[in-house]
Design a protein around this motif. Sequence first.
Motif, short mmCIF file in Angstrom:
data_model
loop_
_atom_site.label_atom_id
_atom_site.label_comp_id
_atom_site.label_asym_id
_atom_site.label_seq_id
_atom_site.Cartn_x
_atom_site.Cartn_y
_atom_site.Cartn_z
N LYS A 14 -3.34 0.49 9.88
CA LYS A 14 -2.66 0.31 8.60
C LYS A 14 -3.62 0.75 7.50
O LYS A 14 -4.84 0.88 7.72
CB LYS A 14 -2.23 -1.14 8.41
N PRO A 15 -3.12 0.97 6.30
CA PRO A 15 -3.99 1.44 5.22
C PRO A 15 -5.05 0.39 4.87
O PRO A 15 -4.82 -0.81 5.04
CB PRO A 15 -3.02 1.65 4.05
N PRO A 16 -6.20 0.84 4.36
CA PRO A 16 -7.23 -0.12 3.94
C PRO A 16 -6.72 -1.17 2.97
O PRO A 16 -7.11 -2.34 3.07
CB PRO A 16 -8.29 0.78 3.29
N ALA A 17 -5.86 -0.78 2.05
CA ALA A 17 -5.37 -1.72 1.04
C ALA A 17 -4.60 -2.88 1.66
O ALA A 17 -4.49 -3.95 1.06
CB ALA A 17 -4.50 -1.00 0.01
N GLU A 18 -4.07 -2.66 2.87
CA GLU A 18 -3.32 -3.71 3.55
C GLU A 18 -4.18 -4.45 4.58
O GLU A 18 -3.69 -5.26 5.35
CB GLU A 18 -2.09 -3.11 4.23
N THR A 19 -5.49 -4.14 4.59
CA THR A 19 -6.41 -4.75 5.55
C THR A 19 -7.37 -5.66 4.81
O THR A 19 -8.20 -5.21 4.01
CB THR A 19 -7.22 -3.65 6.28
N ARG A 20 -7.23 -6.96 5.03
CA ARG A 20 -8.12 -7.91 4.36
C ARG A 20 -9.38 -8.14 5.20
O ARG A 20 -9.30 -8.40 6.39
CB ARG A 20 -7.42 -9.25 4.14
N GLY A 42 -11.29 0.99 -0.42
CA GLY A 42 -9.96 0.50 -0.75
C GLY A 42 -9.50 -0.71 0.03
O GLY A 42 -8.32 -1.09 -0.04
N TYR A 43 -10.39 -1.37 0.76
CA TYR A 43 -10.01 -2.55 1.51
C TYR A 43 -9.79 -3.74 0.59
O TYR A 43 -10.32 -3.80 -0.53
CB TYR A 43 -11.09 -2.90 2.55
#
Length: 378
Positions: A14-20, A42-43
């Motif tokens: 999944k995209p970094p922005a959606e990876t916490r 972008g995480y």
Amino acid sequence: MPLDPALNSLGFAKPPAETRVVVAMSGGVDSSVVAALLAEEGYDVVGVTLQLYDHGAALAKKGACCAGVDIHDARRVAEEMGFPHYVLDYENIFKDAVIDEFADSYLAGATPVPCIRCNERVKFKDLLETAKDLEADCMATGHYIQRKLGDFGPELHCAADAARDQSYFLFSTTPEQLAFLRFPLGHLESKAETRALAAKYGLPVADKPDSQDICFVPNGDYASVIEKLRPGAADPGEIVHADGRVLGTHEGVIHYTIGQRRGLGIGGLSEPLYVVKLDVDAKQVIVGPKEMLATRQVPVREINWLGDVGFDTQSEWHVSVKVRSTRPPREAVIRPLSATTAEVELLNPEEGISPGQACVFYETRGTRILGGGWIWKG
């Protein structure tokens, strides 16, 4: 970096922005660079710093991690990079899980390694569970070690920079913890690369010195810390030669370690003598010639095994082992006695092996860490 282009740099589809990712931030340059690096990619970064002891207390020291100015530094980095940061009070947990055992081990004549226990019982246990409570996909740290995917799942490997490798202090990482952990600095070739990244991101800790010694031990003075924790621990006793001669007196067994030569206070002898044994019950420091320090048989317990098949499914394992963090791995044979205990036979004797230290297992030819355990008296 993962080979599968469908995965992000932390191994998620999944995209970094959606990876916490929760980053364990000590306030030093290493963990700060990890947080900045992942934030720039972008995480969804969340910084967490543990306050492990009161930075104003007598046990703490200026410049140690996890207290005082370091918490402030971690917060500044989070503000600079624009991600949330939390400070968790872990003083009681740290005292119960790490400091008390450190003191009691010394009193029992052992030489403990509290940094391993901190990783095992605090950072990779309670903090890791906190990261899961924050709905993180993984937790990242600034340790110099590598996590690689093998045929049977994640494997632990030495850092690319042998001078910074922290594998000795992370042998007790379990497979379950390893599945959740990430070590973004393990592939770097030198600490200079880390500092260059800190400068690139404009981090306020870019030139901050590395922390030294054990965080709660001022100036490496273990004995004074133990005396504060356990009043009356420094009872005097005799310094005795291995042949039975009484050579002098001492001000407490806690002032001595196996292999020690300097500061024994028994000058004027014709041969150099070393501490070869600590008899806590008799309050004796036993000394002898250097050859008495050589050991080939090492009993090990509390073993954490990271191999692909069960530890006690084989009668022998031919590996390399480290018996001190500062020594190179040496070839050895491990003979399991159970799933968590073994007798380790060194092919060549080592000097100054001490109960309380770790014995860490490595592939004989390769970089993989196969686990390890704790050396005991047998």
